[in-house]
Design a protein around this motif. Structure first.
Motif, PDB file in Angstrom:
ATOM      1  N   ARG A  14      31.855 -27.781  62.167  1.00 33.15           N
ATOM      2  CA  ARG A  14      31.200 -26.701  61.405  1.00 33.15           C
ATOM      3  C   ARG A  14      32.235 -25.923  60.590  1.00 33.15           C
ATOM      4  O   ARG A  14      32.003 -25.578  59.429  1.00 33.15           O
ATOM      5  CB  ARG A  14      30.456 -25.743  62.332  1.00 33.15           C
ATOM      6  CG  ARG A  14      29.937 -24.523  61.571  1.00 33.15           C
ATOM      7  CD  ARG A  14      28.838 -23.791  62.275  1.00 33.15           C
ATOM      8  NE  ARG A  14      29.201 -23.324  63.600  1.00 33.15           N
ATOM      9  CZ  ARG A  14      28.329 -22.806  64.462  1.00 33.15           C
ATOM     10  NH1 ARG A  14      27.051 -22.723  64.137  1.00 33.15           N
ATOM     11  NH2 ARG A  14      28.725 -22.392  65.645  1.00 33.15           N
TER      12      ARG A  14
ATOM     13  N   CYS B  83      33.116 -27.829  57.510  1.00 32.09           N
ATOM     14  CA  CYS B  83      32.065 -27.737  56.483  1.00 32.09           C
ATOM     15  C   CYS B  83      32.072 -26.367  55.809  1.00 32.09           C
ATOM     16  O   CYS B  83      32.025 -26.259  54.582  1.00 32.09           O
ATOM     17  CB  CYS B  83      30.691 -28.006  57.101  1.00 32.09           C
ATOM     18  SG  CYS B  83      30.493 -29.695  57.708  1.00 32.09           S
TER      19      CYS B  83
ATOM     20  N   ALA C 151      29.277 -34.271  63.691  1.00 32.10           N
ATOM     21  CA  ALA C 151      29.071 -34.468  62.255  1.00 32.10           C
ATOM     22  C   ALA C 151      27.627 -34.871  61.981  1.00 32.10           C
ATOM     23  O   ALA C 151      26.987 -34.367  61.045  1.00 32.10           O
ATOM     24  CB  ALA C 151      30.045 -35.521  61.722  1.00 32.10           C
ATOM     25  N   GLU C 152      27.097 -35.765  62.804  1.00 30.18           N
ATOM     26  CA  GLU C 152      25.715 -36.235  62.578  1.00 30.18           C
ATOM     27  C   GLU C 152      24.698 -35.124  62.842  1.00 30.18           C
ATOM     28  O   GLU C 152      23.691 -35.005  62.143  1.00 30.18           O
ATOM     29  CB  GLU C 152      25.440 -37.464  63.451  1.00 30.18           C
ATOM     30  CG  GLU C 152      26.105 -38.704  62.857  1.00 30.18           C
ATOM     31  CD  GLU C 152      26.166 -39.899  63.814  1.00 30.18           C
ATOM     32  OE1 GLU C 152      25.623 -39.785  64.936  1.00 30.18           O
ATOM     33  OE2 GLU C 152      26.756 -40.916  63.425  1.00 30.18           O
TER      34      GLU C 152
ATOM     35  N   TRP D 153      25.202 -32.336  59.857  1.00 28.56           N
ATOM     36  CA  TRP D 153      25.092 -32.755  58.448  1.00 28.56           C
ATOM     37  C   TRP D 153      23.768 -32.347  57.793  1.00 28.56           C
ATOM     38  O   TRP D 153      23.767 -31.848  56.648  1.00 28.56           O
ATOM     39  CB  TRP D 153      25.303 -34.269  58.345  1.00 28.56           C
ATOM     40  CG  TRP D 153      25.721 -34.697  56.984  1.00 28.56           C
ATOM     41  CD1 TRP D 153      24.944 -35.312  56.042  1.00 28.56           C
ATOM     42  CD2 TRP D 153      27.018 -34.542  56.405  1.00 28.56           C
ATOM     43  NE1 TRP D 153      25.663 -35.548  54.915  1.00 28.56           N
ATOM     44  CE2 TRP D 153      26.944 -35.094  55.103  1.00 28.56           C
ATOM     45  CE3 TRP D 153      28.229 -33.991  56.845  1.00 28.56           C
ATOM     46  CZ2 TRP D 153      28.040 -35.101  54.241  1.00 28.56           C
ATOM     47  CZ3 TRP D 153      29.322 -34.010  55.988  1.00 28.56           C
ATOM     48  CH2 TRP D 153      29.210 -34.555  54.702  1.00 28.56           C
TER      49      TRP D 153
ATOM     50  N   THR E 188      23.846 -28.969  56.089  1.00 25.64           N
ATOM     51  CA  THR E 188      24.858 -28.596  55.084  1.00 25.64           C
ATOM     52  C   THR E 188      24.277 -28.442  53.680  1.00 25.64           C
ATOM     53  O   THR E 188      24.882 -27.770  52.844  1.00 25.64           O
ATOM     54  CB  THR E 188      26.010 -29.625  55.038  1.00 25.64           C
ATOM     55  OG1 THR E 188      25.454 -30.926  54.789  1.00 25.64           O
ATOM     56  CG2 THR E 188      26.760 -29.659  56.365  1.00 25.64           C
TER      57      THR E 188
ATOM     58  N   ARG F 186      31.716 -32.368  48.912  1.00 26.36           N
ATOM     59  CA  ARG F 186      31.430 -33.656  49.539  1.00 26.36           C
ATOM     60  C   ARG F 186      32.675 -34.545  49.514  1.00 26.36           C
ATOM     61  O   ARG F 186      32.985 -35.223  50.487  1.00 26.36           O
ATOM     62  CB  ARG F 186      30.257 -34.323  48.811  1.00 26.36           C
ATOM     63  CG  ARG F 186      29.606 -35.458  49.545  1.00 26.36           C
ATOM     64  CD  ARG F 186      28.324 -35.866  48.829  1.00 26.36           C
ATOM     65  NE  ARG F 186      27.257 -34.887  48.996  1.00 26.36           N
ATOM     66  CZ  ARG F 186      26.433 -34.856  50.049  1.00 26.36           C
ATOM     67  NH1 ARG F 186      26.540 -35.757  51.003  1.00 26.36           N
ATOM     68  NH2 ARG F 186      25.498 -33.933  50.138  1.00 26.36           N
TER      69      ARG F 186
ATOM     70  N   SER G 138      34.301 -35.547  52.995  1.00 22.34           N
ATOM     71  CA  SER G 138      34.236 -36.987  53.255  1.00 22.34           C
ATOM     72  C   SER G 138      35.630 -37.557  53.449  1.00 22.34           C
ATOM     73  O   SER G 138      35.850 -38.413  54.308  1.00 22.34           O
ATOM     74  CB  SER G 138      33.540 -37.714  52.095  1.00 22.34           C
ATOM     75  OG  SER G 138      32.232 -37.222  51.923  1.00 22.34           O
TER      76      SER G 138
ATOM     77  N   VAL H 174      30.986 -40.872  57.474  1.00 27.80           N
ATOM     78  CA  VAL H 174      30.338 -39.750  56.786  1.00 27.80           C
ATOM     79  C   VAL H 174      28.829 -39.904  56.973  1.00 27.80           C
ATOM     80  O   VAL H 174      28.265 -40.931  56.599  1.00 27.80           O
ATOM     81  CB  VAL H 174      30.695 -39.748  55.284  1.00 27.80           C
ATOM     82  CG1 VAL H 174      29.988 -38.602  54.572  1.00 27.80           C
ATOM     83  CG2 VAL H 174      32.208 -39.663  55.104  1.00 27.80           C
ATOM     84  N   PRO H 175      28.175 -38.924  57.582  1.00 28.77           N
ATOM     85  CA  PRO H 175      26.741 -39.073  57.848  1.00 28.77           C
ATOM     86  C   PRO H 175      25.944 -39.161  56.553  1.00 28.77           C
ATOM     87  O   PRO H 175      26.333 -38.599  55.534  1.00 28.77           O
ATOM     88  CB  PRO H 175      26.373 -37.797  58.619  1.00 28.77           C
ATOM     89  CG  PRO H 175      27.663 -37.227  59.094  1.00 28.77           C
ATOM     90  CD  PRO H 175      28.683 -37.634  58.079  1.00 28.77           C
TER      91      PRO H 175
ATOM     92  N   ARG I 242      18.541 -33.678  54.019  1.00 27.16           N
ATOM     93  CA  ARG I 242      18.652 -32.337  54.582  1.00 27.16           C
ATOM     94  C   ARG I 242      17.348 -31.960  55.275  1.00 27.16           C
ATOM     95  O   ARG I 242      16.295 -32.535  54.989  1.00 27.16           O
ATOM     96  CB  ARG I 242      18.968 -31.323  53.497  1.00 27.16           C
ATOM     97  CG  ARG I 242      17.878 -31.227  52.432  1.00 27.16           C
ATOM     98  CD  ARG I 242      18.140 -30.093  51.465  1.00 27.16           C
ATOM     99  NE  ARG I 242      17.792 -28.798  52.036  1.00 27.16           N
ATOM    100  CZ  ARG I 242      18.078 -27.641  51.468  1.00 27.16           C
ATOM    101  NH1 ARG I 242      18.756 -27.628  50.335  1.00 27.16           N
ATOM    102  NH2 ARG I 242      17.719 -26.507  52.024  1.00 27.16           N
TER     103      ARG I 242
END
Lengths: 243, 193
Positions: free
Chosen positions: A99, A102, A161-162, A165, A168, A191, A195, A205-206, A210
């Motif tokens: 987090r 991101c 991450a999954e 994501w 985000t 991104r 990434s 990268v997931p 969204r």
């Protein structure tokens, strides 16, 4: 502070200051929850420092809009306009690190842009920019170490991450008062940076869409009510208390 | 119009006696020196003038003394203590109602720390920020070899250049924690920004 007591009624930048101030305030609270819970002492100190920086940004931004304490402690969940990403529970350390990756990457790019603008947000963005660079540095270092670490740390980082994501996308939702920012370009740069770090950390990268809804519109997860319940409890019990 | 005393050139004003006249109002230069001599609450080896956080001291409306202070970090919790310490120091010179405001622009940089301030930090075992440096040196971990830092942070105790970053964040927001590989002592380093 040199900020006005109240923003001129309905100034567009006040909407942006509130949104970015809420982002910083709520994330600060989540990071502060690590005090007493971090894996090692140095990390506890680091996370508390990140929380402190964000709280400072929140105070400056919210003070542009009105009384910082009233805004932080007397609003209900629907009046907060931060992205839902920052209100999610802190999770394990990998969740917190991803987090941070991101959000810090996004904040640094956004503040860089705002710092050159003419709105009252510019001086705050300019002063906070060096801090966000250190926040990103911290998150990048840990993402690489955890993602490219043990099987356990890799699995947790990938899961984080999954899980995060889909939230985000809200970082790039239009906000009144941020018209000067090209959000599409910001998203492409964000991104690319995120990434690159995930790839170097051997974390895929997931993909995927969204989630519907947006914290910017006051739509929140049930986690926010629980967070506010704790964050605002002292103020409710002692409304006029001061240090 | 208000009379303004810049704070850049007065760090050498140390001997403010102010006893040459019982009722003489202190000059702005004297007040600037008094405010600037207040020690930093977190790093008391340096003064606010050394740190470069005192932006201006002036007389505003009705002759009220106004002080502008900039935080090192936006959320620096020491600012409120600095404000009270400045007010107390000025009150000691007969200025009872000084107003201390916080300004963010232009942002504070570690380059605002004076040469005197750097020397005092080093003498106290705190590595001063490298002049002209900005922001973190992004460290590459994972499979790639760690990138050497472009400029060493010498050990404030033994002077060796071989020092290692232990933690980017230490006891204060503005500090990192490092260790000297020569004398093995850990030390604080004021992070560049």
């Amino acid at each position: 502070m040199s900020a006005p007591e109240h923003a001129p009624g309905g100034a567009p930048w006040a909407t942006a200051a509130l949104a970015l101030g809420d982002d910083a305030l709520i994330l600060s609270h989540r990071l502060a929850e690590w005090a007493g819970n971090a894996p090692v002492l140095e990390e506890e100190v680091a996370l508390a420092n990140l929380a402190l920086d964000l709280l400072g940004q929140a105070r400056a931004l919210l003070s542009l809009v009105g009384d910082e304490d009233a805004l932080a402690f007397t609003r209900g969940p629907e009046a907060f306009t931060h992205v839902r990403l920052v209100e999610l529970p802190r999770g394990d350390f990998a969740h917190t690190v991803v987090r941070q990756l991101c959000v810090a990457t996004w904040q640094e790019l956004l503040y860089e842009r705002l710092a050159t603008g003419a709105s009252p947000l510019a001086p705050i963005a300019a002063a906070a920019l060096p801090e966000t660079a250190y926040h990103r540095d911290h998150a990048v270092t840990w993402t690489l170490r955890l993602g490219d670490g043990t099987a356990e740390s890799h699995a947790r980082t990938r899961a984080a991450a999954e899980a995060l994501w889909p939230y985000t996308g809200e970082l790039f939702d239009p906000v009144e008062g941020l018209d000067e920012v090209d959000l599409g370009a910001l998203e492409r740069r964000w991104r690319a940076r995120v990434s690159d770090v995930l790839t170097r950390a051997t974390v895929p990268v997931p993909g995927g869409a969204r989630l519907p809804g947006s914290g910017r519109a006051g739509e929140h997860t049930p986690h926010l009510a629980a967070l506010l319940d704790e964050m605002q409890s002292l103020h409710r019990a002692h409304p006029a208390a001061s240090w | 119009m208000s009379e303004v005393s810049g704070v850049g050139g007065v760090s050498g004003v140390g001997g403010v006696s102010g006893v040459d006249g019982a009722s003489r109002a202190p000059s702005l230069d004297e007040l600037t020196a008094v405010a600037g001599a207040v020690p930093d609450p977190e790093l008391p080896v340096v003064t606010l003038a050394d740190l470069g956080v005192l932006r201006a001291v002036r007389r505003g409306a009705e002759g009220r003394v106004e002080v502008e202070l900039t935080p090192t970090y936006v959320g620096c919790p020491a600012v409120e203590v600095m404000r009270e310490d400045i007010r107390a120091a000025l009150a000691g010179r007969g200025v009872a109602d000084a107003v201390v405001t916080t300004v963010l622009s232009p942002p504070w940089s570690t380059d605002d720390i004076s040469a005197d301030g750097r020397r005092k930090l080093a003498d106290a075992g705190i590595a001063p920020p490298r002049a002209g440096a900005r922001g973190p040196v992004f460290v590459e971990l994972g499979r790639a070899a760690p990138a050497p830092e472009s400029r060493p942070v010498p050990c404030p105790r033994c002077g060796a250049d071989e020092t290692t970053l232990l933690s980017r964040f230490a006891g204060a927001a503005c500090m990192a924690l490092r260790r000297c590989e020569a004398c093995r002592e850990p030390f604080h380093h004021v992070k560049e920004r």
